[in-house]
Design a protein around this motif. Structure first.
Motif, PDB file in Angstrom:
ATOM      1  N   TYR A 334      35.805 -39.778 -30.925  1.00  0.00           N
ATOM      2  CA  TYR A 334      36.682 -39.716 -32.087  1.00  0.00           C
ATOM      3  C   TYR A 334      38.086 -40.125 -31.657  1.00  0.00           C
ATOM      4  CZ  TYR A 334      32.745 -36.621 -32.874  1.00  0.00           C
ATOM      5  OH  TYR A 334      31.464 -36.101 -32.933  1.00  0.00           O
ATOM      6  N   GLU A 335      38.723 -40.975 -32.442  1.00  0.00           N
ATOM      7  CA  GLU A 335      40.056 -41.465 -32.096  1.00  0.00           C
ATOM      8  C   GLU A 335      41.101 -40.875 -33.040  1.00  0.00           C
ATOM      9  OE1 GLU A 335      40.472 -45.597 -31.437  1.00  0.00           O
ATOM     10  OE2 GLU A 335      38.888 -45.669 -29.911  1.00  0.00           O
ATOM     11  N   LEU A 336      42.129 -40.297 -32.455  1.00  0.00           N
ATOM     12  CA  LEU A 336      43.199 -39.647 -33.220  1.00  0.00           C
ATOM     13  C   LEU A 336      44.502 -40.411 -33.031  1.00  0.00           C
ATOM     14  CD1 LEU A 336      41.884 -37.203 -34.520  1.00  0.00           C
ATOM     15  CD2 LEU A 336      41.052 -37.389 -32.169  1.00  0.00           C
ATOM     16  N   PRO A 337      45.284 -40.564 -34.089  1.00  0.00           N
ATOM     17  CA  PRO A 337      46.481 -41.415 -34.004  1.00  0.00           C
ATOM     18  C   PRO A 337      47.625 -40.778 -33.237  1.00  0.00           C
ATOM     19  CG  PRO A 337      46.390 -40.357 -36.141  1.00  0.00           C
ATOM     20  CD  PRO A 337      45.096 -40.004 -35.436  1.00  0.00           C
ATOM     21  N   LEU A 338      48.438 -41.618 -32.663  1.00  0.00           N
ATOM     22  CA  LEU A 338      49.699 -41.173 -32.079  1.00  0.00           C
ATOM     23  C   LEU A 338      50.637 -40.773 -33.208  1.00  0.00           C
ATOM     24  CD1 LEU A 338      51.682 -40.937 -29.640  1.00  0.00           C
ATOM     25  CD2 LEU A 338      52.325 -43.306 -30.119  1.00  0.00           C
ATOM     26  N   ILE A 339      51.171 -39.560 -33.133  1.00  0.00           N
ATOM     27  CA  ILE A 339      52.112 -39.084 -34.146  1.00  0.00           C
ATOM     28  C   ILE A 339      53.491 -39.054 -33.515  1.00  0.00           C
ATOM     29  CG2 ILE A 339      52.751 -37.158 -35.640  1.00  0.00           C
ATOM     30  CD1 ILE A 339      49.800 -36.530 -35.929  1.00  0.00           C
ATOM     31  N   GLY A 340      54.359 -39.909 -34.011  1.00  0.00           N
ATOM     32  CA  GLY A 340      55.655 -40.234 -33.431  1.00  0.00           C
ATOM     33  C   GLY A 340      56.400 -39.189 -32.645  1.00  0.00           C
ATOM     34  N   GLU A 341      57.094 -38.280 -33.310  1.00  0.00           N
ATOM     35  CA  GLU A 341      58.020 -37.375 -32.647  1.00  0.00           C
ATOM     36  C   GLU A 341      57.392 -36.020 -32.351  1.00  0.00           C
ATOM     37  OE1 GLU A 341      60.982 -38.323 -31.632  1.00  0.00           O
ATOM     38  OE2 GLU A 341      60.547 -40.323 -32.407  1.00  0.00           O
ATOM     39  N   GLY A 342      56.159 -35.986 -31.939  1.00  0.00           N
ATOM     40  CA  GLY A 342      55.496 -34.712 -31.686  1.00  0.00           C
ATOM     41  C   GLY A 342      54.774 -34.233 -32.924  1.00  0.00           C
ATOM     42  N   VAL A 343      53.909 -33.247 -32.733  1.00  0.00           N
ATOM     43  CA  VAL A 343      53.039 -32.791 -33.813  1.00  0.00           C
ATOM     44  C   VAL A 343      53.619 -31.546 -34.477  1.00  0.00           C
ATOM     45  CG1 VAL A 343      50.726 -31.978 -34.392  1.00  0.00           C
ATOM     46  CG2 VAL A 343      51.020 -33.748 -32.640  1.00  0.00           C
ATOM     47  N   ASP A 344      53.996 -31.678 -35.756  1.00  0.00           N
ATOM     48  CA  ASP A 344      54.377 -30.517 -36.540  1.00  0.00           C
ATOM     49  C   ASP A 344      53.160 -30.073 -37.338  1.00  0.00           C
ATOM     50  OD1 ASP A 344      54.131 -32.471 -38.448  1.00  0.00           O
ATOM     51  OD2 ASP A 344      56.249 -32.476 -39.029  1.00  0.00           O
ATOM     52  N   LEU A 345      53.341 -29.110 -38.252  1.00  0.00           N
ATOM     53  CA  LEU A 345      52.201 -28.616 -39.016  1.00  0.00           C
ATOM     54  C   LEU A 345      51.558 -29.711 -39.859  1.00  0.00           C
ATOM     55  CD1 LEU A 345      53.206 -25.031 -40.210  1.00  0.00           C
ATOM     56  CD2 LEU A 345      51.287 -25.672 -38.758  1.00  0.00           C
ATOM     57  N   ALA A 346      52.392 -30.575 -40.452  1.00  0.00           N
ATOM     58  CA  ALA A 346      51.839 -31.673 -41.241  1.00  0.00           C
ATOM     59  C   ALA A 346      50.993 -32.589 -40.359  1.00  0.00           C
ATOM     60  CB  ALA A 346      52.967 -32.457 -41.912  1.00  0.00           C
ATOM     61  N   GLY A 347      51.479 -32.870 -39.155  1.00  0.00           N
ATOM     62  CA  GLY A 347      50.723 -33.700 -38.235  1.00  0.00           C
ATOM     63  C   GLY A 347      49.438 -33.039 -37.800  1.00  0.00           C
ATOM     64  N   LEU A 348      49.468 -31.719 -37.616  1.00  0.00           N
ATOM     65  CA  LEU A 348      48.267 -30.982 -37.227  1.00  0.00           C
ATOM     66  C   LEU A 348      47.194 -31.086 -38.306  1.00  0.00           C
ATOM     67  CD1 LEU A 348      47.323 -29.217 -34.867  1.00  0.00           C
ATOM     68  CD2 LEU A 348      48.149 -27.232 -36.134  1.00  0.00           C
ATOM     69  N   TYR A 349      47.591 -30.944 -39.557  1.00  0.00           N
ATOM     70  CA  TYR A 349      46.641 -31.079 -40.659  1.00  0.00           C
ATOM     71  C   TYR A 349      46.143 -32.524 -40.763  1.00  0.00           C
ATOM     72  CZ  TYR A 349      47.142 -26.343 -42.527  1.00  0.00           C
ATOM     73  OH  TYR A 349      47.092 -24.989 -42.700  1.00  0.00           O
ATOM     74  N   ARG A 350      47.000 -33.477 -40.455  1.00  0.00           N
ATOM     75  CA  ARG A 350      46.578 -34.879 -40.474  1.00  0.00           C
ATOM     76  C   ARG A 350      45.494 -35.127 -39.417  1.00  0.00           C
ATOM     77  NH1 ARG A 350      50.252 -40.061 -38.645  1.00  0.00           N
ATOM     78  NH2 ARG A 350      48.638 -41.646 -38.927  1.00  0.00           N
ATOM     79  N   LEU A 351      45.685 -34.579 -38.215  1.00  0.00           N
ATOM     80  CA  LEU A 351      44.682 -34.720 -37.162  1.00  0.00           C
ATOM     81  C   LEU A 351      43.377 -34.033 -37.549  1.00  0.00           C
ATOM     82  CD1 LEU A 351      46.921 -34.086 -34.018  1.00  0.00           C
ATOM     83  CD2 LEU A 351      46.006 -36.288 -34.796  1.00  0.00           C
ATOM     84  N   ALA A 352      43.501 -32.874 -38.193  1.00  0.00           N
ATOM     85  CA  ALA A 352      42.293 -32.180 -38.657  1.00  0.00           C
ATOM     86  C   ALA A 352      41.527 -33.038 -39.666  1.00  0.00           C
ATOM     87  CB  ALA A 352      42.684 -30.839 -39.284  1.00  0.00           C
ATOM     88  N   GLY A 353      42.267 -33.709 -40.555  1.00  0.00           N
ATOM     89  CA  GLY A 353      41.621 -34.599 -41.514  1.00  0.00           C
ATOM     90  C   GLY A 353      40.896 -35.736 -40.839  1.00  0.00           C
ATOM     91  N   GLU A 354      41.500 -36.294 -39.776  1.00  0.00           N
ATOM     92  CA  GLU A 354      40.848 -37.373 -39.029  1.00  0.00           C
ATOM     93  C   GLU A 354      39.559 -36.882 -38.370  1.00  0.00           C
ATOM     94  OE1 GLU A 354      41.106 -40.521 -38.652  1.00  0.00           O
ATOM     95  OE2 GLU A 354      42.892 -40.817 -39.875  1.00  0.00           O
ATOM     96  N   LEU A 355      39.599 -35.699 -37.776  1.00  0.00           N
ATOM     97  CA  LEU A 355      38.403 -35.171 -37.130  1.00  0.00           C
ATOM     98  C   LEU A 355      37.300 -34.940 -38.162  1.00  0.00           C
ATOM     99  CD1 LEU A 355      40.018 -32.621 -34.647  1.00  0.00           C
ATOM    100  CD2 LEU A 355      38.787 -34.709 -34.046  1.00  0.00           C
ATOM    101  N   LYS A 356      37.674 -34.410 -39.317  1.00  0.00           N
ATOM    102  CA  LYS A 356      36.694 -34.175 -40.376  1.00  0.00           C
ATOM    103  C   LYS A 356      36.145 -35.502 -40.877  1.00  0.00           C
ATOM    104  CE  LYS A 356      34.818 -31.162 -43.273  1.00  0.00           C
ATOM    105  NZ  LYS A 356      33.878 -30.125 -42.777  1.00  0.00           N
ATOM    106  N   ARG A 357      37.011 -36.458 -41.066  1.00  0.00           N
ATOM    107  CA  ARG A 357      36.598 -37.768 -41.600  1.00  0.00           C
ATOM    108  C   ARG A 357      35.645 -38.487 -40.652  1.00  0.00           C
ATOM    109  NH1 ARG A 357      41.234 -39.051 -42.483  1.00  0.00           N
ATOM    110  NH2 ARG A 357      41.385 -38.488 -44.672  1.00  0.00           N
ATOM    111  N   GLN A 358      35.867 -38.323 -39.348  1.00  0.00           N
ATOM    112  CA  GLN A 358      35.071 -39.044 -38.362  1.00  0.00           C
ATOM    113  C   GLN A 358      33.800 -38.284 -37.947  1.00  0.00           C
ATOM    114  OE1 GLN A 358      37.380 -40.793 -35.106  1.00  0.00           O
ATOM    115  NE2 GLN A 358      39.217 -40.652 -36.363  1.00  0.00           N
ATOM    116  N   GLY A 359      33.575 -37.102 -38.513  1.00  0.00           N
ATOM    117  CA  GLY A 359      32.329 -36.402 -38.249  1.00  0.00           C
ATOM    118  C   GLY A 359      32.371 -35.385 -37.140  1.00  0.00           C
ATOM    119  N   ALA A 360      33.573 -35.053 -36.634  1.00  0.00           N
ATOM    120  CA  ALA A 360      33.665 -34.056 -35.557  1.00  0.00           C
ATOM    121  C   ALA A 360      33.513 -32.646 -36.088  1.00  0.00           C
ATOM    122  CB  ALA A 360      35.006 -34.204 -34.825  1.00  0.00           C
ATOM    123  N   ALA A 361      33.652 -32.462 -37.396  1.00  0.00           N
ATOM    124  CA  ALA A 361      33.555 -31.122 -37.989  1.00  0.00           C
ATOM    125  C   ALA A 361      32.895 -31.211 -39.369  1.00  0.00           C
ATOM    126  CB  ALA A 361      34.943 -30.504 -38.130  1.00  0.00           C
TER     127      ALA A 361
END
Length: 361
Positions: A334-361
């Motif tokens: 599963y490939e997760l995007p680079l999030i510019g200035e570090g991961v805030d809560l919005a970025g954390l939810y974005r990564l969770a969406g990617e994992l869900k979308r790609q079948g990791a969860a």
């Protein structure tokens, strides 16, 4: 390869895949330091809870990384809810309202809990704590500490409530880095020389039954760089040799493509004249029409642009070769995007969406 998003990087508009880990209740997340292990463990916990589930996110290294990620106070040695999540928050269709609980395991408290559970020491256990016995025991016999840490996660994964249902739909453990992972998980061999009978021995065997079962998957976080990929390859080989269940590979901080394939291929050549002409035609040579003036204005831009193109081409080639190494593992990736200035809560939810979308969860 199941779960992979290919060489183009994460695709946010792709429809969700069917989950790859049906039946897995304990997700162990490891990786080389600096690969975002704690961040992706937290994102996985959110993704697993998104459709109305309840997950427990466990930290075993005492760094309070979970509290920092979720912008909350330091976690005590007790399970508490730290987040709610819906598919809509992850940018996905569907309904449900899930919860993420968290636990930061304190080795000292876990040992006292263990002594009370098996030996009914009560106040005597606290007295042992005061004289430094707990620190002594877990330092001299680190296998005991690992039994306590892994045992807590395994117990949570199988715990049932009064209604007979599992307390948590999934447990995610933010485990030690790759270099210490196999020893940490292979608790049976670690305590074999310390206790061949008795509660510690029985506890280690019970832990290993969970860790070696189909209910457990050990995932590895990595970057598309040589050292993290090599450590991932080595860690997976060690895990397989020990008979522990390997899960997927979470490739973190994937950069979006900047140049197309033709531009990347051309970056290695000498294209000063073509680039200078293009810059002039784009108006970066100033208002003058005189070729010598245009060139004088363009020249200072040439070398920095060409150098950036060369660096990008080298990076693309490195990532391509590392992807080949990862593909040879034949694991869901599963490939997760680079999030510019570090991961805030919005970025954390974005990564969770990617994992869900790609079948990791």
């Amino acid at each position: 390869m199941a779960g992979t998003s290919g060489t183009a990087g994460p695709t946010e508009q792709a429809p969700p895949r069917e989950p790859d880990w049906e039946g897995v209740r304990l997700h162990v997340v490891s990786g080389k330091g600096g690969t975002g292990k704690t961040t992706l463990a937290a994102a996985l916990a959110l993704a697993l809870a998104a459709e109305g589930g309840r997950t427990l996110l466990i930290e075993v290294e005492g760094r309070q990384g979970i509290a920092e990620l979720f912008r909350i106070a330091a976690l005590p040695y007790e399970e508490r809810r730290i987040a709610t999540v819906t598919p809509a928050q992850l940018g996905l269709p569907g309904t449900g309202h899930g919860e993420v609980h968290a636990l930061a395991i304190d080795t000292e408290q876990a040992l006292l809990e263990y002594l009370e559970m098996f030996y009914k020491l009560g106040r005597a256990g606290k007295a042992l704590q005061k004289v430094g016995f707990v620190d002594f025991a877990t330092t001299v016999a680190p296998g005991v500490r690992d039994v306590l840490l892994t045992g807590k996660a395994c117990e949570a994964a199988r715990r049932k409530g009064p209604d007979g249902r599992r307390r948590y739909d999934a447990v995610v453990m933010d485990a030690p880095p790759t270099g210490r992972l196999t020893r940490f998980l292979n608790v049976n061999s670690e305590v074999a020389g310390l206790a061949r009978i008795g509660p510690i021995h029985s506890q280690a065997q019970a832990v290993m039954r969970v860790l070696r079962s189909a209910e457990t998957a050990v995932h590895f976080t990595t970057l598309l760089e040589e050292m993290p990929v090599q450590e991932t390859v080595d860690g997976i080989a060690e895990l397989r040799e020990s008979g522990l269940p390997v899960g997927g590979v979470l490739v973190n901080m994937v950069r979006p493509p900047i140049l197309d394939a033709a531009a990347v291929a051309a970056a290695d050549g000498d294209h000063r004249e073509e680039v200078a002409l293009a810059l002039g035609e784009a108006g970066l040579g100033g208002r003058s029409r005189k070729p010598e003036t245009v060139r004088a204005n363009v020249d200072p831009l040439l070398e920095p642009l060409l150098e950036q193109a060369r660096e990008h081409a080298e990076r693309v080639e490195l990532e391509r070769s590392q992807r080949v190494d990862l593909q040879q593992l034949r694991l869901p990736t599963y490939e997760l995007p680079l999030i510019g200035e570090g991961v805030d809560l919005a970025g954390l939810y974005r990564l969770a969406g990617e994992l869900k979308r790609q079948g990791a969860a």
